[in-house]
Structure formats: C-alpha cells, structure tokens
Design a protein around this motif. Structure first.
Motif, PDB file in Angstrom:
ATOM      1  N   ALA A  48       0.833  -1.210   0.000  1.00 37.38           N
ATOM      2  CA  ALA A  48       0.000   0.000   0.000  1.00 37.38           C
ATOM      3  C   ALA A  48       0.865   1.257   0.000  1.00 37.38           C
ATOM      4  O   ALA A  48       0.589   2.241  -0.715  1.00 37.38           O
ATOM      5  CB  ALA A  48      -0.938  -0.026   1.198  1.00 37.38           C
ATOM      6  N   ASP A  49       1.925   1.247   0.821  1.00 40.99           N
ATOM      7  CA  ASP A  49       2.810   2.423   0.878  1.00 40.99           C
ATOM      8  C   ASP A  49       3.498   2.656  -0.458  1.00 40.99           C
ATOM      9  O   ASP A  49       3.638   3.816  -0.912  1.00 40.99           O
ATOM     10  CB  ASP A  49       3.849   2.238   1.989  1.00 40.99           C
ATOM     11  CG  ASP A  49       3.228   2.295   3.378  1.00 40.99           C
ATOM     12  OD1 ASP A  49       2.049   2.697   3.477  1.00 40.99           O
ATOM     13  OD2 ASP A  49       3.926   1.926   4.355  1.00 40.99           O
ATOM     14  N   ASP A  50       3.934   1.566  -1.092  1.00 41.61           N
ATOM     15  CA  ASP A  50       4.587   1.726  -2.397  1.00 41.61           C
ATOM     16  C   ASP A  50       3.628   2.316  -3.419  1.00 41.61           C
ATOM     17  O   ASP A  50       3.990   3.197  -4.226  1.00 41.61           O
ATOM     18  CB  ASP A  50       5.121   0.367  -2.880  1.00 41.61           C
ATOM     19  CG  ASP A  50       6.292  -0.123  -2.061  1.00 41.61           C
ATOM     20  OD1 ASP A  50       6.924   0.703  -1.375  1.00 41.61           O
ATOM     21  OD2 ASP A  50       6.584  -1.355  -2.100  1.00 41.61           O
ATOM     22  N   GLU A  51       2.378   1.857  -3.416  1.00 41.52           N
ATOM     23  CA  GLU A  51       1.397   2.406  -4.358  1.00 41.52           C
ATOM     24  C   GLU A  51       1.125   3.872  -4.067  1.00 41.52           C
ATOM     25  O   GLU A  51       1.010   4.701  -4.993  1.00 41.52           O
ATOM     26  CB  GLU A  51       0.109   1.588  -4.270  1.00 41.52           C
ATOM     27  CG  GLU A  51      -0.950   2.044  -5.266  1.00 41.52           C
ATOM     28  CD  GLU A  51      -2.200   1.185  -5.211  1.00 41.52           C
ATOM     29  OE1 GLU A  51      -3.228   1.612  -5.787  1.00 41.52           O
ATOM     30  OE2 GLU A  51      -2.144   0.093  -4.603  1.00 41.52           O
ATOM     31  N   THR A  54       4.048   5.965  -5.245  1.00 40.47           N
ATOM     32  CA  THR A  54       4.056   6.071  -6.718  1.00 40.47           C
ATOM     33  C   THR A  54       3.040   7.098  -7.187  1.00 40.47           C
ATOM     34  O   THR A  54       3.327   7.949  -8.059  1.00 40.47           O
ATOM     35  CB  THR A  54       3.740   4.692  -7.334  1.00 40.47           C
ATOM     36  OG1 THR A  54       4.727   3.756  -6.895  1.00 40.47           O
ATOM     37  CG2 THR A  54       3.758   4.767  -8.851  1.00 40.47           C
ATOM     38  N   ARG A  55       1.853   7.070  -6.639  1.00 37.44           N
ATOM     39  CA  ARG A  55       0.833   8.046  -7.008  1.00 37.44           C
ATOM     40  C   ARG A  55       1.242   9.452  -6.598  1.00 37.44           C
ATOM     41  O   ARG A  55       1.023  10.425  -7.344  1.00 37.44           O
ATOM     42  CB  ARG A  55      -0.499   7.685  -6.363  1.00 37.44           C
ATOM     43  CG  ARG A  55      -1.143   6.420  -6.938  1.00 37.44           C
ATOM     44  CD  ARG A  55      -2.405   6.090  -6.216  1.00 37.44           C
ATOM     45  NE  ARG A  55      -3.346   7.207  -6.229  1.00 37.44           N
ATOM     46  CZ  ARG A  55      -4.437   7.281  -5.467  1.00 37.44           C
ATOM     47  NH1 ARG A  55      -4.713   6.280  -4.636  1.00 37.44           N
ATOM     48  NH2 ARG A  55      -5.243   8.329  -5.536  1.00 37.44           N
ATOM     49  N   ALA A  56       1.869   9.562  -5.401  1.00 39.99           N
ATOM     50  CA  ALA A  56       2.299  10.881  -4.949  1.00 39.99           C
ATOM     51  C   ALA A  56       3.376  11.458  -5.861  1.00 39.99           C
ATOM     52  O   ALA A  56       3.385  12.663  -6.176  1.00 39.99           O
ATOM     53  CB  ALA A  56       2.804  10.793  -3.519  1.00 39.99           C
ATOM     54  N   ALA A  57       4.266  10.578  -6.324  1.00 38.60           N
ATOM     55  CA  ALA A  57       5.314  11.052  -7.243  1.00 38.60           C
ATOM     56  C   ALA A  57       4.709  11.503  -8.559  1.00 38.60           C
ATOM     57  O   ALA A  57       5.148  12.507  -9.181  1.00 38.60           O
ATOM     58  CB  ALA A  57       6.332   9.944  -7.464  1.00 38.60           C
ATOM     59  N   ALA A  58       3.668  10.774  -9.035  1.00 35.86           N
ATOM     60  CA  ALA A  58       3.010  11.173 -10.285  1.00 35.86           C
ATOM     61  C   ALA A  58       2.309  12.514 -10.126  1.00 35.86           C
ATOM     62  O   ALA A  58       2.347  13.385 -11.024  1.00 35.86           O
ATOM     63  CB  ALA A  58       2.012  10.102 -10.704  1.00 35.86           C
ATOM     64  N   ARG A 131      -4.844   4.524   4.500  1.00 31.75           N
ATOM     65  CA  ARG A 131      -3.403   4.749   4.632  1.00 31.75           C
ATOM     66  C   ARG A 131      -3.048   6.033   3.886  1.00 31.75           C
ATOM     67  O   ARG A 131      -3.441   6.222   2.730  1.00 31.75           O
ATOM     68  CB  ARG A 131      -2.643   3.565   4.040  1.00 31.75           C
ATOM     69  CG  ARG A 131      -1.149   3.606   4.240  1.00 31.75           C
ATOM     70  CD  ARG A 131      -0.757   3.296   5.647  1.00 31.75           C
ATOM     71  NE  ARG A 131       0.695   3.203   5.806  1.00 31.75           N
ATOM     72  CZ  ARG A 131       1.301   3.082   6.976  1.00 31.75           C
ATOM     73  NH1 ARG A 131       0.577   3.016   8.092  1.00 31.75           N
ATOM     74  NH2 ARG A 131       2.614   2.988   7.054  1.00 31.75           N
ATOM     75  N   LEU A 132      -2.310   6.921   4.542  1.00 34.81           N
ATOM     76  CA  LEU A 132      -1.905   8.196   3.957  1.00 34.81           C
ATOM     77  C   LEU A 132      -0.395   8.292   3.942  1.00 34.81           C
ATOM     78  O   LEU A 132       0.268   7.926   4.932  1.00 34.81           O
ATOM     79  CB  LEU A 132      -2.493   9.397   4.727  1.00 34.81           C
ATOM     80  CG  LEU A 132      -4.013   9.597   4.659  1.00 34.81           C
ATOM     81  CD1 LEU A 132      -4.700   8.767   5.733  1.00 34.81           C
ATOM     82  CD2 LEU A 132      -4.368  11.087   4.824  1.00 34.81           C
ATOM     83  N   CYS A 133       0.134   8.810   2.817  1.00 35.45           N
ATOM     84  CA  CYS A 133       1.569   9.049   2.704  1.00 35.45           C
ATOM     85  C   CYS A 133       1.796  10.463   2.169  1.00 35.45           C
ATOM     86  O   CYS A 133       1.078  10.925   1.261  1.00 35.45           O
ATOM     87  CB  CYS A 133       2.224   8.043   1.760  1.00 35.45           C
ATOM     88  SG  CYS A 133       2.362   6.387   2.451  1.00 35.45           S
ATOM     89  N   SER A 134       2.778  11.164   2.701  1.00 31.29           N
ATOM     90  CA  SER A 134       3.116  12.533   2.251  1.00 31.29           C
ATOM     91  C   SER A 134       4.434  12.503   1.489  1.00 31.29           C
ATOM     92  O   SER A 134       5.327  11.701   1.789  1.00 31.29           O
ATOM     93  CB  SER A 134       3.222  13.459   3.446  1.00 31.29           C
ATOM     94  OG  SER A 134       4.312  13.088   4.277  1.00 31.29           O
ATOM     95  N   LEU A 135       4.539  13.416   0.499  1.00 33.07           N
ATOM     96  CA  LEU A 135       5.753  13.531  -0.306  1.00 33.07           C
ATOM     97  C   LEU A 135       6.044  15.012  -0.514  1.00 33.07           C
ATOM     98  O   LEU A 135       5.289  15.715  -1.227  1.00 33.07           O
ATOM     99  CB  LEU A 135       5.575  12.838  -1.661  1.00 33.07           C
ATOM    100  CG  LEU A 135       6.772  12.932  -2.616  1.00 33.07           C
ATOM    101  CD1 LEU A 135       7.969  12.191  -2.035  1.00 33.07           C
ATOM    102  CD2 LEU A 135       6.400  12.360  -3.980  1.00 33.07           C
TER     103      LEU A 135
END
Length: 454
Positions: A48-51, A54-58, A131-135
């Motif tokens: 999930a974190d990897d996905e 990847t979306r955050a980078a896009a 799940r939330l990830c910041s970039l």
C-alpha cells in the motif's frame, strides 16, 4: 483442579502420546500462524505504501514550485490523479478530493502529516481505515507537499482471508497430526500388546518360550530381555517352592510314621500308665523333630539366609538319630563310631541331624546286614562317613546321585522320591561344608559329610 485434569487425562499410553503430540503441534501451529500473518500484514502495508508513493510522485510531477507561487499544471487523466490526493503549499491547502471536506477526518490527518514534514505514512482510523503518505515537492521558494490516501479495506480483506485460510489449514493439520500419531503409536505399541498377551499366556501354562527368540527393535528387545529375566525368576521361585514342599514332605515322613506307629501300638490293646507315658514321650519327641525339620528347612530356604552359628557335639547327635530310628530292617545293625567322643562340628544340632538323616535313611534302605557311621576329625573340619554293605551305586548313575528326583532304580520296591541326597548336600553347603559319594568303597555305598570344626 487436579481431579478435573485426572478425569480428562487419557488412561492409555496411546492416548497420552497422541495428546502430547497434539499439544506440541498446536503450540507450534499457533506460533507459525501468528508469525505468518504478521509478515503478510506487513507485506500488504508495504505494498500500500509503495502504491501511495508512486501516485504521490506522479502528482508531484504536476506541481510547479518555481517562483513565489506554487502552481498545479493541468494534465490528461487529472481526474485519476486527483482521487484521494491533497496538495499543500506550505500549510495552505491548494487542492483536495472532491469527496472530502476541509474538516473531514482524512483532510485533518493529511494536514497533520504535512505539518510533520519529510516523507511519512500513517494509518487513519475512521469509518474505514485508510493509509496516507506525504511527499514533499522540492524546488523554488514555495514549499509544497502532496498527500495521497488509499482505502485499506481490500488489503484487510486479503489479510483476513489469509488468516482464516491459515486457521483452517492449522485445524486440518492438527486433525491429521492427531490421527497419524494415534495410528503410528498404535502400530508401534502392537508388539508390546503382543508381548503382554504372550507373557500372560506363558505364565499361565508355564511355557518355556522366550521373548528374546524373536528379532525386535532395540527398545523392545531390551524390554523382552527384562521380561525373560522376570519369567525366569518366577519359574525359579516356583521350582524352589516345589522343591521345598517335596523336601518338607520327604523329611516329615519319618517322624510322622513314628507317631502313627506309636499310636497304633498304644491302641492295639490296653496299656499301663508307664506305656502311655512312653508313647506320649515318643510322640512328643517326633513332633519336636518335625518342628525342628520345618524350622531348619524354612530358614535355609530363605533367599540369602545364612546358616545360624552354633556348635554340635557330633557323637550325641548321631546316637540320638540312631535311637529315633526305632525297629530297623530285620538283620541290619547300625554302628556309630567316633575317634574322639568330644568331637564337635561348627553347625547347630538340628542342621547336623538334617544333613546326616537322609544319608542314614538311604543307607538303611539298601543295607543287607550293616550300616556304619564313622565320625573323625580332619584338618580344618569334621568328616562323618555313612556307609552300608548294600549293592552300591551303579557307575552309570554316579553323575546323577545329587540331582533332585533321580533314583538309580525307581522299581526297586523302596520308598523315596530321590530328594534325600540333594537336600543333604544343599544343607551341608549352606554351612560351608559338602556331601560327596566315596567311590573308593566297592562293597556298598559310602557318603562323606564334610563340615567345619566347632
């Protein structure tokens, strides 16, 4: 608690081993299941974190931070990129998903995540787990950050499915383990059950079969050897008991015959008081002799019993034996000779009587005219020779003289069970002496008793 455990604890070895195997397998399965599902959940979280990253980078590729303002470029497929995406300029929210409000739990969680700075991922617990990830987006003077969110329900569903599948597999494995353990233990214990049945059967019919005659595994071979030794000991005890019974009956026969003879003589016709007293005295002497015989043989028969210390005056004991004989066979004379009237042997009187008595009975049974008892001192001991002028011992039978139950001629018309000579030798050896046949005497038979000096 102990009564409860005792009630449910299996009574058979098969059941106990199966329960132990099942308990061990259960503990191992629980540990493996917990470890496996922990690894699976961590792996799904990393996916999930990897996905999310990847979306955050896009999304970050569409954010321009050059200059004093942060701008978001319009790109094809923007609707897909904007799903569950928050874009911040400093602490100011620039864009958010259309389904989220500024005060929704996910928006607040995204704001807290941006406030922490750097790259972080957290799990937000609300109506549904997410799940939330910041970039952070580098470059220019403007500070921008992209936060992406992902619903964890599919991942939780996969993890739960794996958990239920592993539990079902554990249950199947435990059932197979229990069944296979019972089957294996049952097959392993089958030879033990067979040995138990054979032991019961062999002990009941006094069989000479042995467990060691069959090739078995090392553990069962050792058990078979122990059972063979136990069976041998039981048979030895039975033989010893039978021998003791025969010897008692053999030795008690003479005093019992004296009692019967005295009673027959006393009851044949009226007797005087003196005759009655003499009969009573003879019966009492015979009864005392029977008691002495029983005590002597029982003491000697006990395992490890040593002969009681004592000293016997040889000549008085021999004379007393001859006096108790009563009427002997017609024409047979019994002569007692001692080189030294004070000769003594290092055994009790009763034991000396029991040793010499079978030899004297045997001599009287085969003598033609004379039985001679000669006592003399020898270096370190006493010799008592009992000889007769009968037919003697056949050379072919000499080797079997002291074997219980053996007779040179069972049809010779004489009573006896072939126990007197073996008993005399055994009693003499228990006192440190011996009984032997003197083959040098060709006229009749002569037996020599060797005893320690008193």
């Amino acid at each position: 608690m102990r009564a409860f455990a005792s009630r449910w604890w299996p009574r058979t070895l098969r059941g106990r081993l199966s329960l132990v195997a099942l308990t061990t397998a259960t503990i191992l399965m629980v540990i493996l299941t917990v470890a496996f599902n922990t690894v699976v959940r961590r792996h799904l979280q990393h996916q999930a974190d990897d996905e999310l990253r990847t979306r955050a980078a896009a999304v970050a590729a569409t954010v321009v931070t050059e200059g004093s303002r942060v701008r978001v470029l319009e790109t094809p497929g923007e609707e897909l990129l904007d799903t569950n995406v928050w874009i911040y300029s400093g602490g100011r929210l620039l864009e958010k998903p259309s389904s989220a409000t500024a005060t929704s739990p996910l928006t607040r969680a995204a704001g807290r995540l941006v406030a922490r700075g750097a790259r972080h991922c957290v799990t937000a617990h609300g109506h549904d787990e997410a799940r939330l990830c910041s970039l952070p987006v580098p470059g220019g003077k403007g500070a921008a950050a992209v936060v992406t969110a992902l619903d964890l329900s599919p991942y939780r569903s996969s993890a739960d499915t794996m958990l239920f599948a592993s539990l079902a597999l554990d249950a199947a494995m435990l059932a197979c383990t229990y069944a296979l353990t019972r089957l294996a233990v049952g097959r392993a214990l089958r030879p033990v059950r067979s040995m138990t049945e054979h032991a019961t059967q062999w002990s009941a019919i006094a069989s000479q079969e042995r467990f060691g005659a069959v090739t078995r595994p090392a553990e069962l071979a050792q058990l078979g050897g122990s059972l063979d030794a136990l069976l041998d000991r039981i048979r030895a005890l039975l033989r010893h008991e039978q021998q003791l019974t025969r010897e008692l009956s053999h030795e008690l026969r003479n005093p019992l015959a004296r009692i019967i003879a005295e009673l027959d003589w006393w009851g044949a016709r009226p007797r005087s008081d003196a005759d009655t007293k003499a009969t009573h005295a003879a019966i009492a002497d015979a009864a005392q002799s029977m008691r002495t015989i029983c005590d002597t043989l029982l003491d000697e028969a006990r395992d490890g019993a040593a002969t009681a210390p004592g000293t016997a005056d040889v000549l008085p004991v021999l004379n007393r034996l001859v006096d108790r004989l009563g009427p002997t066979k017609e024409g047979v004379e019994v002569v007692v000779t001692a080189w030294d009237a004070r000769l003594s042997a290092g055994v009790p009187d009763a034991l000396l009587e029991r040793i010499v008595s079978p030899l004297l009975d045997n001599a009287l049974r085969h003598a033609r005219t004379r039985v001679e008892i000669l006592a003399r001192a020898q270096p370190g001991g006493v010799h008592v020779e009992v000889g007769d002028d009968g037919p003697g011992v056949p050379a072919s039978f000499a080797a079997q003289l002291f074997l219980p139950g053996r007779r040179a001629d069972p049809e010779d018309g004489h009573g006896g069970a072939g126990l007197g000579l073996p008993l005399a030798r055994r009693l003499a050896r228990s006192a440190g002496g011996d009984v032997d046949h003197d083959a040098r005497h060709t006229s009749g038979a002569t037996f020599v008793v060797t005893l320690p000096a008193g």
